[in-house]
Scaffold this active site. Structure first.
Site, PDB file in Angstrom:
ATOM      1  N   PRO A 102      21.365 -29.169  14.721  1.00  0.00           N
ATOM      2  CA  PRO A 102      21.375 -30.295  13.794  1.00  0.00           C
ATOM      3  C   PRO A 102      21.539 -31.650  14.478  1.00  0.00           C
ATOM      4  CG  PRO A 102      22.699 -28.499  12.953  1.00  0.00           C
ATOM      5  CD  PRO A 102      22.330 -28.142  14.349  1.00  0.00           C
ATOM      6  N   GLU A 103      20.528 -32.465  14.350  1.00  0.00           N
ATOM      7  CA  GLU A 103      20.579 -33.866  14.760  1.00  0.00           C
ATOM      8  C   GLU A 103      20.371 -34.675  13.483  1.00  0.00           C
ATOM      9  OE1 GLU A 103      17.982 -34.653  18.112  1.00  0.00           O
ATOM     10  OE2 GLU A 103      18.184 -32.610  18.818  1.00  0.00           O
ATOM     11  N   HIS A 134      30.222 -15.411   9.397  1.00  0.00           N
ATOM     12  CA  HIS A 134      30.265 -16.753   9.987  1.00  0.00           C
ATOM     13  C   HIS A 134      30.629 -17.864   8.999  1.00  0.00           C
ATOM     14  CE1 HIS A 134      28.695 -14.628  13.332  1.00  0.00           C
ATOM     15  NE2 HIS A 134      27.431 -14.630  12.949  1.00  0.00           N
ATOM     16  N   ARG A 186      28.626 -20.435  15.881  1.00  0.00           N
ATOM     17  CA  ARG A 186      29.296 -20.673  17.167  1.00  0.00           C
ATOM     18  C   ARG A 186      30.654 -21.355  17.083  1.00  0.00           C
ATOM     19  NH1 ARG A 186      23.838 -21.902  20.740  1.00  0.00           N
ATOM     20  NH2 ARG A 186      23.156 -19.768  20.686  1.00  0.00           N
ATOM     21  N   ARG A 188      23.596 -52.090  30.017  1.00  0.00           N
ATOM     22  CA  ARG A 188      24.171 -50.917  30.670  1.00  0.00           C
ATOM     23  C   ARG A 188      23.345 -50.567  31.882  1.00  0.00           C
ATOM     24  NH1 ARG A 188      27.435 -47.620  28.106  1.00  0.00           N
ATOM     25  NH2 ARG A 188      27.683 -47.964  25.885  1.00  0.00           N
TER      26      ARG A 188
END
Length: 273
Positions: free
Chosen positions: A2-3, A92, A115, A154
Site C-alpha cells: 500500500p502506497e 491475520h 506481516r 538537499r
DNA sequence: CTGGCTCCCTGAATGC
DNA sequence: TGCATTCAGGGAGCCA
C-alpha cells in the site's frame, strides 16, 4: 504494497459504509498493532464513538470520530475489510471494530495484516503523528517549482529522498521507480544537481503515475493487497531483465537505500555536472 | 546533514 | 517429498 493510490482506494472503499455508524466494541487480536494507547484504554475510549469521516493523509487512513482520531497505517500487508453480520475472525485479523447503525444489524471493520507491520493510533492530537509529513503530491502546494527548489536544497540520492515521507508524502517504492523512469532520471542521481527541466518532468511523472494508480484501484503485488489493476501497467517495477518499453534495453534491478530499485540503464543515465 | 544498518513479521521461493 | 534457510519490504530508531 500500500502506497498513496492503494491507501486512497481502501479509504474510498470503506467510507460510504462506515460514516454515520457507531463503534460499539473493539477486539484487539494482536496487541502490538496498537501504537497508542494501551489495549485497555483503546477499548474504553473507542467504545460508543460515532464515525464522522474517512480520509487519507500520506499513507495513513484517517478515521475521524466524535472525540478522537483513528489513524491506520497499512505498511506492507495491511488491509481494511468490511463484513456484514457477526462473522468469525479471519486469519491475520489484528483488530476488529464492531459497528452499528441505530436501526440495523452489526457490521465489522477488520484490520487484516499478514506481516504485522501495520499500526493503529487512537489520539486526539493527530497532528502529533501527521505533522511532520511533507506535502501531498496531488494537492496544489506540490508544484514543479516547489519540487525543484526543495530537491536543490538537499544533497541526497533522489530515490531515497522521494521515499522520505517528511519530504513528500505518500510515494513508495513502486511509484518512485515508475516516476523516475518516466522522467528519465537515474534513481541515484543527486538531488542538488537536478535541473529545472528534470524537476518539471519528475513532477508531472509523479502526479500522473499516482493518478493512474488511483484510477486502476492501486497495484496488487503477489498475494499482498488485492483488487488493483495497476500492476499490469508497470514500466520498470518488478520487470528485471525485461525490455524497457521506451528503448528495449533490459531493465536493471539494484539496491538503493536498502530498497530494490528498477530502472532502465539507457533511459535513466546518472547526471554528472 | 547524510547514509548504513537493524528490527519488526510472514509466506513464497530456493537449497539440499 | 520434506525440512531448513533466505529474502522482501515501510518506517522508526540507532549509530557513524
Amino acid at each position: 504494497m500500500p502506497e498513496l493510490p492503494e491507501v486512497e482506494t481502501v479509504a474510498r472503499r470503506i467510507e460510504k459504509d462506515v460514516v454515520g455508524k457507531t463503534i460499539v466494541s473493539a477486539d484487539v487480536r494482536w496487541a502490538r498493532t496498537l501504537a497508542t494507547p494501551s489495549v485497555k484504554k483503546f477499548k474504553e475510549q473507542i467504545k460508543g464513538q460515532k464515525i464522522k469521516a474517512v480520509s487519507r493523509r500520506a499513507k495513513y487512513i484517517h478515521i475521524l470520530l466524535e472525540n478522537y482520531n483513528l489513524l491506520i497505517h497499512l505498511r506492507m500487508s495491511g488491509d481494511l475489510l468490511l463484513r456484514t453480520g457477526k462473522i468469525k475472525p479471519e486469519k491475520h485479523d489484528r483488530l476488529i471494530l464492531d459497528l452499528k447503525m441505530p436501526n440495523s444489524g452489526i457490521s465489522q471493520l477488520a484490520f487484516n495484516d499478514t506481516r504485522k507491520f501495520g499500526k493503529v493510533w487512537l489520539t486526539n492530537q493527530p497532528e502529533k503523528f501527521l505533522g511532520k509529513l511533507g506535502p501531498e503530491p496531488l494537492e496544489k502546494d506540490f508544484t514543479p517549482q516547489w519540487l525543484y527548489e526543495n530537491l536543490r536544497k538537499r544533497k541526497r540520492q533522489i530515490k531515497p529522498l522521494l521515499l522520505d515521507q517528511t519530504f513528500l508524502a505518500g510515494v513508495g517504492n513502486i511509484y518512485a521507480d515508475e516516476s523516475l523512469h518516466i522522467a528519465k532520471i537515474h534513481p541515484q542521481a543527486l538531488s542538488n544537481v537536478v535541473t529545472l527541466k528534470q524537476a518539471e518532468a519528475l513532477h508531472e511523472a509523479i502526479v500522473s503515475v499516482l493518478k493512474e494508480g488511483i484510477r486502476r484501484n492501486g497495484a496488487s503485488i503477489d498475494w499482498v493487497y488485492r483488487g488493483g489493476e495497476y500492476q499490469n501497467y508497470f514500466r520498470v517495477y518488478d520487470r528485471e531483465d525485461e525490455a524497457c518499453m521506451v528503448c528495449g534495453t533490459k531493465i536493471k534491478k539494484i539496491i538503493v537505500g536498502q530498497r530494490g530499485t528498477h530502472f532502465c540503464p539507457k533511459c535513466q543515465k546518472v547526471e554528472r555536472k
